[in-house]
Design a protein around this motif. Structure first.
Motif, PDB file in Angstrom:
ATOM      1  N   VAL A 124       0.686  31.305   6.451  1.00 43.36           N
ATOM      2  CA  VAL A 124       0.700  31.914   5.083  1.00 43.36           C
ATOM      3  C   VAL A 124      -0.062  31.099   3.970  1.00 43.36           C
ATOM      4  O   VAL A 124      -0.335  31.363   3.036  1.00 43.36           O
ATOM      5  CB  VAL A 124       1.631  30.348   4.614  1.00 43.36           C
ATOM      6  N   ALA A 125      -0.730  30.551   4.935  1.00 40.50           N
ATOM      7  CA  ALA A 125      -2.227  29.714   3.193  1.00 40.50           C
ATOM      8  C   ALA A 125      -3.329  29.139   4.278  1.00 40.50           C
ATOM      9  O   ALA A 125      -3.555  28.878   5.906  1.00 40.50           O
ATOM     10  CB  ALA A 125      -1.633  28.400   3.211  1.00 40.50           C
ATOM     11  N   SER A 126      -4.163  30.566   3.913  1.00 41.73           N
ATOM     12  CA  SER A 126      -5.592  30.637   4.998  1.00 41.73           C
ATOM     13  C   SER A 126      -6.155  28.724   5.194  1.00 41.73           C
ATOM     14  O   SER A 126      -5.755  28.121   4.173  1.00 41.73           O
ATOM     15  CB  SER A 126      -6.079  31.551   4.528  1.00 41.73           C
ATOM     16  N   LEU A 127      -7.465  29.106   5.764  1.00 42.67           N
ATOM     17  CA  LEU A 127      -8.612  27.672   5.526  1.00 42.67           C
ATOM     18  C   LEU A 127      -9.118  27.774   4.305  1.00 42.67           C
ATOM     19  O   LEU A 127      -9.659  26.576   4.036  1.00 42.67           O
ATOM     20  CB  LEU A 127      -8.946  27.793   6.727  1.00 42.67           C
ATOM     21  N   ARG A 128      -8.678  28.802   3.503  1.00 47.20           N
ATOM     22  CA  ARG A 128      -9.521  28.759   1.407  1.00 47.20           C
ATOM     23  C   ARG A 128      -9.059  27.296   0.962  1.00 47.20           C
ATOM     24  O   ARG A 128      -9.866  26.972   0.529  1.00 47.20           O
ATOM     25  CB  ARG A 128      -9.254  30.153   1.483  1.00 47.20           C
ATOM     26  N   ASN A 129      -7.857  27.280   1.589  1.00 45.69           N
ATOM     27  CA  ASN A 129      -7.283  26.524   0.703  1.00 45.69           C
ATOM     28  C   ASN A 129      -7.814  24.818   1.159  1.00 45.69           C
ATOM     29  O   ASN A 129      -7.958  23.908   0.681  1.00 45.69           O
ATOM     30  CB  ASN A 129      -5.386  25.797   0.938  1.00 45.69           C
ATOM     31  N   VAL A 130      -8.103  24.682   2.433  1.00 43.74           N
ATOM     32  CA  VAL A 130      -8.312  23.523   3.166  1.00 43.74           C
ATOM     33  C   VAL A 130     -10.162  23.707   2.316  1.00 43.74           C
ATOM     34  O   VAL A 130     -10.481  22.315   1.944  1.00 43.74           O
ATOM     35  CB  VAL A 130      -9.108  23.631   4.183  1.00 43.74           C
ATOM     36  N   ARG A 131     -10.918  24.088   2.382  1.00 45.13           N
ATOM     37  CA  ARG A 131     -11.675  24.608   1.506  1.00 45.13           C
ATOM     38  C   ARG A 131     -12.170  24.077  -0.240  1.00 45.13           C
ATOM     39  O   ARG A 131     -13.094  23.568  -0.254  1.00 45.13           O
ATOM     40  CB  ARG A 131     -13.338  26.294   1.901  1.00 45.13           C
ATOM     41  N   ILE A 132     -11.322  23.920  -0.197  1.00 49.24           N
ATOM     42  CA  ILE A 132     -10.776  22.999  -2.230  1.00 49.24           C
ATOM     43  C   ILE A 132     -11.142  22.344  -1.553  1.00 49.24           C
ATOM     44  O   ILE A 132     -11.368  21.613  -2.633  1.00 49.24           O
ATOM     45  CB  ILE A 132      -9.177  23.763  -2.432  1.00 49.24           C
ATOM     46  N   ILE A 133      -9.692  21.943  -1.189  1.00 50.56           N
ATOM     47  CA  ILE A 133      -9.831  20.016  -0.976  1.00 50.56           C
ATOM     48  C   ILE A 133     -11.296  19.835  -0.071  1.00 50.56           C
ATOM     49  O   ILE A 133     -11.751  18.376  -1.095  1.00 50.56           O
ATOM     50  CB  ILE A 133      -9.342  19.789   0.305  1.00 50.56           C
ATOM     51  N   GLU A 134     -11.788  19.827   0.487  1.00 50.36           N
ATOM     52  CA  GLU A 134     -13.108  19.486   1.018  1.00 50.36           C
ATOM     53  C   GLU A 134     -13.895  19.409   0.219  1.00 50.36           C
ATOM     54  O   GLU A 134     -15.307  18.567  -0.206  1.00 50.36           O
ATOM     55  CB  GLU A 134     -13.481  20.111   2.014  1.00 50.36           C
ATOM     56  N   HIS A 179       0.614  -0.979  -0.318  1.00 45.84           N
ATOM     57  CA  HIS A 179      -0.419   0.045   0.227  1.00 45.84           C
ATOM     58  C   HIS A 179       1.235   1.410   0.121  1.00 45.84           C
ATOM     59  O   HIS A 179       1.740   1.346   0.996  1.00 45.84           O
ATOM     60  CB  HIS A 179      -1.018  -0.097   1.131  1.00 45.84           C
ATOM     61  N   LEU A 180       0.905   2.615  -0.751  1.00 46.65           N
ATOM     62  CA  LEU A 180       1.187   3.340  -0.999  1.00 46.65           C
ATOM     63  C   LEU A 180       0.526   4.706  -0.894  1.00 46.65           C
ATOM     64  O   LEU A 180      -0.826   5.011  -0.969  1.00 46.65           O
ATOM     65  CB  LEU A 180       1.660   3.926  -2.789  1.00 46.65           C
ATOM     66  N   PHE A 181       0.970   5.296   0.930  1.00 43.38           N
ATOM     67  CA  PHE A 181       0.967   7.206   0.638  1.00 43.38           C
ATOM     68  C   PHE A 181       1.083   7.751   0.500  1.00 43.38           C
ATOM     69  O   PHE A 181       2.709   7.063   0.307  1.00 43.38           O
ATOM     70  CB  PHE A 181       0.123   6.435   2.396  1.00 43.38           C
ATOM     71  N   VAL A 182       0.676   8.786   0.288  1.00 41.22           N
ATOM     72  CA  VAL A 182       1.587  10.212   0.125  1.00 41.22           C
ATOM     73  C   VAL A 182       1.432  11.202   1.020  1.00 41.22           C
ATOM     74  O   VAL A 182       0.400  11.663   1.069  1.00 41.22           O
ATOM     75  CB  VAL A 182       1.372  10.348  -1.369  1.00 41.22           C
ATOM     76  N   ALA A 183       1.819  11.937   1.154  1.00 40.38           N
ATOM     77  CA  ALA A 183       1.459  12.674   2.344  1.00 40.38           C
ATOM     78  C   ALA A 183       2.811  14.356   2.090  1.00 40.38           C
ATOM     79  O   ALA A 183       4.133  13.826   1.573  1.00 40.38           O
ATOM     80  CB  ALA A 183       2.525  12.415   3.830  1.00 40.38           C
ATOM     81  N   GLY A 184       2.081  14.930   1.929  1.00 38.93           N
ATOM     82  CA  GLY A 184       3.275  16.476   1.755  1.00 38.93           C
ATOM     83  C   GLY A 184       2.510  17.543   2.498  1.00 38.93           C
ATOM     84  O   GLY A 184       1.589  17.878   3.118  1.00 38.93           O
ATOM     85  N   LEU A 185       3.770  18.610   2.394  1.00 34.05           N
ATOM     86  CA  LEU A 185       3.521  19.935   3.481  1.00 34.05           C
ATOM     87  C   LEU A 185       3.679  20.205   2.511  1.00 34.05           C
ATOM     88  O   LEU A 185       4.003  20.869   1.510  1.00 34.05           O
ATOM     89  CB  LEU A 185       4.932  19.613   4.046  1.00 34.05           C
ATOM     90  N   SER A 186       2.400  22.178   2.717  1.00 35.44           N
ATOM     91  CA  SER A 186       2.561  22.870   1.683  1.00 35.44           C
ATOM     92  C   SER A 186       2.247  22.740   0.213  1.00 35.44           C
ATOM     93  O   SER A 186       1.653  22.169  -0.080  1.00 35.44           O
ATOM     94  CB  SER A 186       3.526  24.102   1.572  1.00 35.44           C
ATOM     95  N   MET A 187       4.024  23.303  -0.362  1.00 32.96           N
ATOM     96  CA  MET A 187       3.450  22.744  -2.188  1.00 32.96           C
ATOM     97  C   MET A 187       3.604  20.843  -2.074  1.00 32.96           C
ATOM     98  O   MET A 187       2.749  20.296  -3.317  1.00 32.96           O
ATOM     99  CB  MET A 187       4.713  24.032  -2.701  1.00 32.96           C
ATOM    100  N   GLY A 237      -0.885  21.307   5.956  1.00 36.53           N
ATOM    101  CA  GLY A 237      -0.652  22.775   5.549  1.00 36.53           C
ATOM    102  C   GLY A 237      -0.672  23.613   4.025  1.00 36.53           C
ATOM    103  O   GLY A 237      -0.024  24.150   3.269  1.00 36.53           O
ATOM    104  N   THR A 238      -2.167  22.472   3.076  1.00 38.35           N
ATOM    105  CA  THR A 238      -2.187  22.182   1.788  1.00 38.35           C
ATOM    106  C   THR A 238      -1.520  24.180   1.281  1.00 38.35           C
ATOM    107  O   THR A 238      -2.570  24.955   1.602  1.00 38.35           O
ATOM    108  CB  THR A 238      -3.236  21.526   1.307  1.00 38.35           C
ATOM    109  N   THR A 239      -1.057  24.213   0.504  1.00 37.57           N
ATOM    110  CA  THR A 239      -0.774  26.012   0.240  1.00 37.57           C
ATOM    111  C   THR A 239      -1.071  26.058  -1.613  1.00 37.57           C
ATOM    112  O   THR A 239      -0.557  25.364  -2.590  1.00 37.57           O
ATOM    113  CB  THR A 239       0.036  26.426   0.211  1.00 37.57           C
ATOM    114  N   PHE A 240      -2.236  26.608  -2.185  1.00 40.76           N
ATOM    115  CA  PHE A 240      -2.471  26.689  -3.594  1.00 40.76           C
ATOM    116  C   PHE A 240      -2.667  28.133  -3.465  1.00 40.76           C
ATOM    117  O   PHE A 240      -2.727  29.060  -4.600  1.00 40.76           O
ATOM    118  CB  PHE A 240      -3.877  26.261  -4.053  1.00 40.76           C
ATOM    119  N   PHE A 241      -3.099  28.472  -2.704  1.00 39.96           N
ATOM    120  CA  PHE A 241      -2.893  30.133  -1.852  1.00 39.96           C
ATOM    121  C   PHE A 241      -2.067  30.919  -1.107  1.00 39.96           C
ATOM    122  O   PHE A 241      -2.507  30.427  -0.162  1.00 39.96           O
ATOM    123  CB  PHE A 241      -4.183  31.013  -2.031  1.00 39.96           C
TER     124      PHE A 241
END
Length: 292
Positions: free
Chosen positions: A224-234, A89-97, A120-124
């Motif tokens: 750095v990145a507001s909760l707007r970035n979370v809403r994009i994912i959700e 099983h492969l899982f992938v995790a990243g910070l910011s970009m 800390g996902t960073t689209f913006f």
């Protein structure tokens, strides 16, 4: 079968564990070190871990400027290939970009990526401490394509994404000393920020293709990145999303004061997926690079 340890880059780390593996992706101008706490914690929980190095990183500014988002993504695919040969099983995790790159891999390889950790996902760049150029970063692809700002760079500023003063002082000290392998660069070249914007648009336009379950960890006070970035994912992904909002951290949730929560809930989330997901991809299957 290739051995990830034999192919590892100087700044990377590989921790052999069980038959479930986690690929960890650092952020723009960062290093694998910013994923080390999470890597160690996931390894203690029984996972195999590869903390990869993005192309152009862990060197000087010229090294970074010689690469773009497609190079960064190609290095993610190459690292995923290495780890996938070793695990079921492969899982992938990243910070910011790194989280944006993880989403890109899940879009392109839905059968190989079993779950995502998005930290800390960073689209913006729209957090409370973001300087004006960060908030106008959406203009950078146009400006740099016209030759404007190609030699400009935006310096990192207080609080550097870290609320814990002890950890902040240690990391910032290494960064300002020029130790890019340990702490990354002290600024963001405008052409690289432009590349991040191109990647962000690319992924946001395709986020509905994500089928992997997502664990999202984000500070409610992210500088750095507001909760707007979370809403994009959700709102965008077509898979279950479990969100953890942290109230005693800033952007770098993988190193800050609540990293223990990030580690514990990531391990639980990934393990639950591994326990219930059948093995429908042969071990050692290739994940050739695809950039649509």
């Amino acid at each position: 079968m290739s051995n990830p340890q034999s192919m590892i880059k100087p700044s990377e780390f590989h921790l052999s564990g069980g038959r479930s593996g986690v690929l960890l992706i650092h952020g723009l101008t960062g290093t694998p070190t910013e994923m080390r706490f999470v890597g160690n914690g996931l390894h203690r929980a029984g996972f195999s871990v590869l903390g990869m190095q993005l192309a152009g990183h862990c060197g000087d500014e010229a090294d970074l400027l010689a690469t773009g988002w497609q190079d960064w993504y190609a290095s993610v695919v190459e690292a995923a290939d290495r780890l996938r040969e070793q695990v079921d099983h492969l899982f992938v995790a990243g910070l910011s970009m790194g989280a944006v790159l993880a989403l890109k891999l899940a879009i392109d390889r839905p059968r190989e990526v079993d779950g995502l950790g998005l930290y800390g996902t960073t689209f913006f760049h729209d957090g409370w401490a973001t300087p004006p150029i960060g908030r106008l970063a959406f203009l950078l692809p146009l400006l740099t394509s016209l030759g404007i700002g190609r030699r400009n760079s935006s310096a990192e500023t207080e609080p550097y994404g870290i609320k814990d003063e002890r950890i902040r002082n240690r990391i910032v000290g290494a960064m300002l000393s020029g130790d890019s392998q340990a702490a990354g660069l002290a600024g963001f070249p405008w052409p690289s920020l432009a590349e991040l914007q191109r990647l962000s648009v690319h992924v946001r336009n395709r986020i509905g293709r994500v089928r992997a379950p997502c664990f999202v960890a984000h500070s409610s006070n992210d500088d750095v990145a507001s909760l707007r970035n979370v809403r994009i994912i959700e709102r965008g992904v077509r898979a279950p999303v479990e969100s953890l909002l942290l109230d005693n951290s800033y952007h770098m949730v993988t190193v800050d004061q609540e990293r223990g929560k990030v580690i514990e809930q990531s391990a639980t989330f990934f393990q639950q997926i591994a326990d219930r997901k059948p093995l429908d991809v042969p071990r050692g299957a290739s994940m050739a690079t695809a950039i649509d």
